[in-house]
Write a protein that holds these residues in place. Structure first.
Motif, PDB file in Angstrom:
ATOM      1  N   GLY A  29       9.572  11.681  -4.745  1.00 31.40           N
ATOM      2  CA  GLY A  29       8.731  12.860  -4.621  1.00 31.40           C
ATOM      3  C   GLY A  29       9.346  14.129  -5.167  1.00 31.40           C
ATOM      4  N   THR A  65       6.068   8.733  -0.057  1.00 29.76           N
ATOM      5  CA  THR A  65       6.061   8.437  -1.488  1.00 29.76           C
ATOM      6  C   THR A  65       6.053   6.938  -1.779  1.00 29.76           C
ATOM      7  OG1 THR A  65       8.481   8.623  -1.619  1.00 29.76           O
ATOM      8  CG2 THR A  65       7.179  10.596  -2.142  1.00 29.76           C
ATOM      9  N   LEU A  73       1.599  10.292  -7.451  1.00 24.91           N
ATOM     10  CA  LEU A  73       2.536  11.373  -7.120  1.00 24.91           C
ATOM     11  C   LEU A  73       2.392  12.531  -8.093  1.00 24.91           C
ATOM     12  CD1 LEU A  73       5.812   9.481  -6.177  1.00 24.91           C
ATOM     13  CD2 LEU A  73       4.397  10.878  -4.676  1.00 24.91           C
TER      14      LEU A  73
END
Length: 92
Positions: A29, A65, A73
């Motif tokens: 992330g 994530t 993402l």
């Protein structure tokens, strides 16, 4: 703590990203890495700073994530992180 100097932001699409990201065990992330060039560090006495105990790493981002594809993402970051809280463009 006050740190004086300058910084460079490196985003995942930057050519430096791969080499810099190898220094970290987890970048799930991550939106950017900051390269800091520090000229001066000032600290204060800390007389009124409370004691805080390290309780461990937070794994919330890693879990969140892990349920997203790289494309998901990226889409989230483009939607939610294109500007800082003060309205400045982040370069994402």
């Amino acid at each position: 703590l006050r740190v004086y100097g300058d910084a460079e932001m490196v985003s995942p699409d930057d050519v430096q990203w791969q080499a810099l990201s190898e220094a970290y065990t987890s970048l799930n992330g991550a939106r950017q890495i900051f390269k800091l060039n520090i000229d001066l560090v000032q600290t204060s006495c800390g007389y009124a700073v409370p004691y805080m105990n390290y309780q461990g790493e937070r794994d919330t981002l890693k879990h969140w994530t892990s349920k997203k594809t790289p494309d998901e993402l990226r889409a989230y970051q483009l939607e939610k992180n294109a500007a800082s809280l003060d309205g400045k463009e982040t370069g994402i």
